[in-house]
Write a protein that holds these residues in place. Structure first.
Motif, PDB file in Angstrom:
ATOM      1  N   GLY A  52      87.803  82.145  76.125  1.00 35.37           N
ATOM      2  CA  GLY A  52      87.376  82.044  77.524  1.00 35.37           C
ATOM      3  C   GLY A  52      88.495  81.565  78.423  1.00 35.37           C
ATOM      4  N   GLY A  53      89.316  80.663  77.883  1.00 37.68           N
ATOM      5  CA  GLY A  53      90.470  80.208  78.663  1.00 37.68           C
ATOM      6  C   GLY A  53      91.422  81.351  78.965  1.00 37.68           C
ATOM      7  N   GLY A  54      91.552  82.290  78.020  1.00 38.11           N
ATOM      8  CA  GLY A  54      92.407  83.454  78.266  1.00 38.11           C
ATOM      9  C   GLY A  54      91.865  84.333  79.371  1.00 38.11           C
ATOM     10  N   VAL A  55      90.555  84.587  79.361  1.00 40.33           N
ATOM     11  CA  VAL A  55      89.929  85.394  80.418  1.00 40.33           C
ATOM     12  C   VAL A  55      90.038  84.679  81.755  1.00 40.33           C
ATOM     13  N   PHE A  56      89.819  83.373  81.725  1.00 41.58           N
ATOM     14  CA  PHE A  56      89.921  82.589  82.955  1.00 41.58           C
ATOM     15  C   PHE A  56      91.321  82.717  83.557  1.00 41.58           C
ATOM     16  N   GLY A  57      92.360  82.653  82.700  1.00 40.19           N
ATOM     17  CA  GLY A  57      93.726  82.768  83.192  1.00 40.19           C
ATOM     18  C   GLY A  57      94.007  84.132  83.787  1.00 40.19           C
ATOM     19  N   VAL A  58      93.502  85.189  83.140  1.00 40.34           N
ATOM     20  CA  VAL A  58      93.719  86.541  83.647  1.00 40.34           C
ATOM     21  C   VAL A  58      93.054  86.715  85.004  1.00 40.34           C
ATOM     22  N   VAL A  59      91.809  86.295  85.102  1.00 46.30           N
ATOM     23  CA  VAL A  59      91.065  86.463  86.359  1.00 46.30           C
ATOM     24  C   VAL A  59      91.689  85.613  87.465  1.00 46.30           C
ATOM     25  N   SER A  60      92.123  84.405  87.126  1.00 48.87           N
ATOM     26  CA  SER A  60      92.757  83.538  88.125  1.00 48.87           C
ATOM     27  C   SER A  60      94.029  84.177  88.661  1.00 48.87           C
ATOM     28  N   ARG A  77      93.472  92.558  75.973  1.00 47.82           N
ATOM     29  CA  ARG A  77      93.481  91.621  74.839  1.00 47.82           C
ATOM     30  C   ARG A  77      92.548  90.443  75.107  1.00 47.82           C
ATOM     31  N   ALA A  78      92.610  89.898  76.310  1.00 47.31           N
ATOM     32  CA  ALA A  78      91.743  88.767  76.655  1.00 47.31           C
ATOM     33  C   ALA A  78      90.277  89.167  76.590  1.00 47.31           C
ATOM     34  N   ASP A  79      89.970  90.357  77.088  1.00 45.72           N
ATOM     35  CA  ASP A  79      88.588  90.827  77.086  1.00 45.72           C
ATOM     36  C   ASP A  79      88.104  91.081  75.655  1.00 45.72           C
ATOM     37  N   SER A  80      88.956  91.650  74.813  1.00 45.21           N
ATOM     38  CA  SER A  80      88.572  91.941  73.425  1.00 45.21           C
ATOM     39  C   SER A  80      88.334  90.661  72.639  1.00 45.21           C
ATOM     40  N   LEU A  81      89.198  89.676  72.835  1.00 45.92           N
ATOM     41  CA  LEU A  81      89.034  88.407  72.134  1.00 45.92           C
ATOM     42  C   LEU A  81      87.741  87.704  72.551  1.00 45.92           C
ATOM     43  N   TYR A  82      87.428  87.767  73.830  1.00 44.65           N
ATOM     44  CA  TYR A  82      86.210  87.109  74.307  1.00 44.65           C
ATOM     45  C   TYR A  82      84.969  87.816  73.773  1.00 44.65           C
ATOM     46  N   ALA A  83      85.031  89.141  73.736  1.00 43.36           N
ATOM     47  CA  ALA A  83      83.905  89.896  73.182  1.00 43.36           C
ATOM     48  C   ALA A  83      83.732  89.587  71.693  1.00 43.36           C
TER      49      ALA A  83
END
Length: 246
Positions: A52-60, A77-83
């Motif tokens: 989630g921290g990875g997705v948060f960083g991408v979106v930010s 990659r961030a989306d795949s890991l979160y899924a």
């Protein structure tokens, strides 16, 4: 004329016979398995927090600098890991739920041996209560309370009524479990409906908070399972019909 001193303890009422099919059996193996899977669940929640921290960083970065600041590979990659973290969480939850219910029914049967008349709901509710919509917000706790009281080294009050042990751990676990479940469902719906970067960012924050609540609830669940299992072990060694007296 006989006289009974006021300090003489009141004897407990004679125990009733447990229901058919009720016999003592150690819940230790099921408890150990449940605790292990709760630990796996905690690990998946920690992985979800990291993802989630990875997705948060991408979106930010998208919000602050636009599309040019984030590569497609990084976003994918961030989306795949979160899924993937979500899949791991569901798998751990299902496995833990199955083993927990087996343990919960076992301690309910044991509790019926300890206190045949000490249950407000029949044995089948130890499993069924969790699957009744809305009622599953409090029915399982009623079953747990009866198990806890029957398994505790309680004292007999004047008049022959049993005095229950303290339920602080049980209440803390149940409150946090309900809170994390409801909050997690709300956060999941928020994330599913989010389309704009700002809303996605807020939804991810909610999901990460949900993961933290889930971890805390799992820790209390581990303590609850271990404590109740130990209580039943002590009760079995002392004998089901030998409570102390006030």
């Amino acid at each position: 004329m006989s006289y009974t001193p006021p300090s003489m303890p009141v004897a407990p009422p004679p125990p009733s016979a447990p229901g058919p099919g009720a016999w003592l059996k150690s819940p230790v193996g099921l408890a150990n398995g449940t605790v292990a899977l709760l630990g796996v669940g905690i690990a998946t929640d920690l992985f979800s927090l990291w993802a989630g921290g990875g997705v948060f960083g991408v979106v930010s970065d998208l919000i602050d600098g636009g599309l040019g600041t984030v590569t497609e590979d990084r976003a994918d990659r961030a989306d795949s890991l979160y899924a993937a973290s979500g899949v791991f969480q569901v798998a751990a939850l299902v496995g833990t739920a199955v083993l927990f219910l087996c343990w919960f029914r076992r301690v309910r049967v044991n509790a019926e041996v300890f206190a045949p008349d000490g249950h407000s709901m029949s044995r089948g509710w130890a499993v069924g209560a969790w699957f009744v919509p809305v009622a599953n917000l409090w029915f399982p706790r009623r079953v747990a309370v009866d198990i806890w009281d029957a398994s505790s080294e309680g004292r007999w009050l004047p008049g022959g009524a049993p005095q229950a042990g303290r339920r602080t751990l049980l209440n803390a676990w149940w409150t946090l479990w309900i809170t994390s479940s409801v909050f997690g469902w709300i956060a999941s719906q928020q994330y599913r409906k989010a389309e704009e970067p700002e809303k996605i960012k807020n939804a991810v924050v909610s999901l990460m908070a949900s993961d933290l609540l889930s971890i805390a609830a799992a820790v209390l669940a581990i303590l609850f399972v271990r404590r109740l299992t130990a209580m039943q072990g002590a009760k079995a060694r002392s004998g089901p019909g030998s409570p102390t007296h006030a």
